[in-house]
Design a protein around this motif. Sequence first.
Motif, PDB file in Angstrom:
ATOM      1  N   UNK A 121       0.425  -1.161  -0.099  1.00  0.00           N
ATOM      2  CA  UNK A 121      -0.253  -0.440   0.084  1.00  0.00           C
ATOM      3  C   UNK A 121       0.772   1.462   0.410  1.00  0.00           C
ATOM      4  N   UNK A 122       2.058   0.903   1.199  1.00  0.00           N
ATOM      5  CA  UNK A 122       2.447   2.669   1.043  1.00  0.00           C
ATOM      6  C   UNK A 122       3.179   2.823   0.229  1.00  0.00           C
ATOM      7  N   UNK A 123       3.812   1.021  -1.301  1.00  0.00           N
ATOM      8  CA  UNK A 123       4.489   1.255  -2.179  1.00  0.00           C
ATOM      9  C   UNK A 123       3.390   2.122  -3.204  1.00  0.00           C
ATOM     10  N   UNK A 124       2.123   1.776  -3.538  1.00  0.00           N
ATOM     11  CA  UNK A 124       1.425   1.776  -5.157  1.00  0.00           C
ATOM     12  C   UNK A 124       1.124   2.627  -4.885  1.00  0.00           C
ATOM     13  N   UNK A 125       0.338   3.389  -3.749  1.00  0.00           N
ATOM     14  CA  UNK A 125      -0.537   4.415  -3.979  1.00  0.00           C
ATOM     15  C   UNK A 125      -0.340   5.563  -3.850  1.00  0.00           C
ATOM     16  N   UNK A 126      -0.355   6.593  -5.340  1.00  0.00           N
ATOM     17  CA  UNK A 126       0.457   7.963  -5.350  1.00  0.00           C
ATOM     18  C   UNK A 126       0.368   8.646  -4.403  1.00  0.00           C
ATOM     19  N   UNK A 127       1.270   9.567  -4.631  1.00  0.00           N
ATOM     20  CA  UNK A 127       1.597  10.599  -3.358  1.00  0.00           C
ATOM     21  C   UNK A 127       0.517  11.873  -4.120  1.00  0.00           C
ATOM     22  N   UNK A 128      -0.741  12.355  -3.023  1.00  0.00           N
ATOM     23  CA  UNK A 128      -1.424  13.404  -4.042  1.00  0.00           C
ATOM     24  C   UNK A 128      -0.435  15.284  -4.214  1.00  0.00           C
ATOM     25  N   UNK A 129      -0.954  15.438  -5.458  1.00  0.00           N
ATOM     26  CA  UNK A 129      -0.727  16.702  -5.101  1.00  0.00           C
ATOM     27  C   UNK A 129      -0.171  17.778  -4.638  1.00  0.00           C
TER      28      UNK A 129
END
Length: 258
Positions: A121-129
Amino acid sequence: VRDALISCASMQPAVGSPSAPKELLQVAGQPVLLHLLRQMANAGVTRVVVVVGGPAAARIEEELRDFPVTAHVDVEVVDLGASYNGGYARSLLRARDRFAPGEPFLLCAGDHVFESELIRDMANTPLPPGVHGRVLVETGLETYPQRMLPPTAVRVEANGDRVTRVGAGLSDSLPLETGLTLVDDQLFDAIDVADRIVHGDRPSLADALRVLADRRVLSVMRTEGRRWLALETASQLQREQANLAVAGTLMIPEEEDQ
């Protein structure tokens, strides 16, 4: 995210020894660091930069060469030497030229192992703008009563998913687990800032995360009862060894290696 950074650089540890460092202690039949690398590979990470330094540096580097997972993950070693004593956060600065500006990477402590879903989850959830990092906070502790948190534990205040404060003794806050974060190169600048703030003391990773929180560029991911273990102190080692049935559920079976 395909890149990760692990630091195993530290002074003489509270657990382990130069010949048997804590990152190589056996949990569920395998070294802790091997478990972590295999979990990263299964989360899609293809390149890991491992910083080694201090009395155990040569031993860790030697073992890394023989880990079977290195056939599937490109492992780059940054060796700070046996005399390194600059602490964990400063060791990360020595790898800053290995990461492209603005590109997120996983940051993990080499003495931790996480439930595989947490790393995925940490690796594959994109960071928001506008966000340059994601920190892990403890929730659902009632499902994992073995996890005892000291009063001095660093905690996080958040407004929704955005971190507003990082520090010890915060009210109405969540415990911060610094062993797994998602960051980009702004972390290195934050460590530089934290190093100036602490006036000669060694800055901690939490100090750097506090700088990023003040900039409002950190988000949170909640554990929601998902488990992890750390071998940072003798008491933790004793507790985790007494709960190997629990710890074993965190590991990836060898046949699952990609």
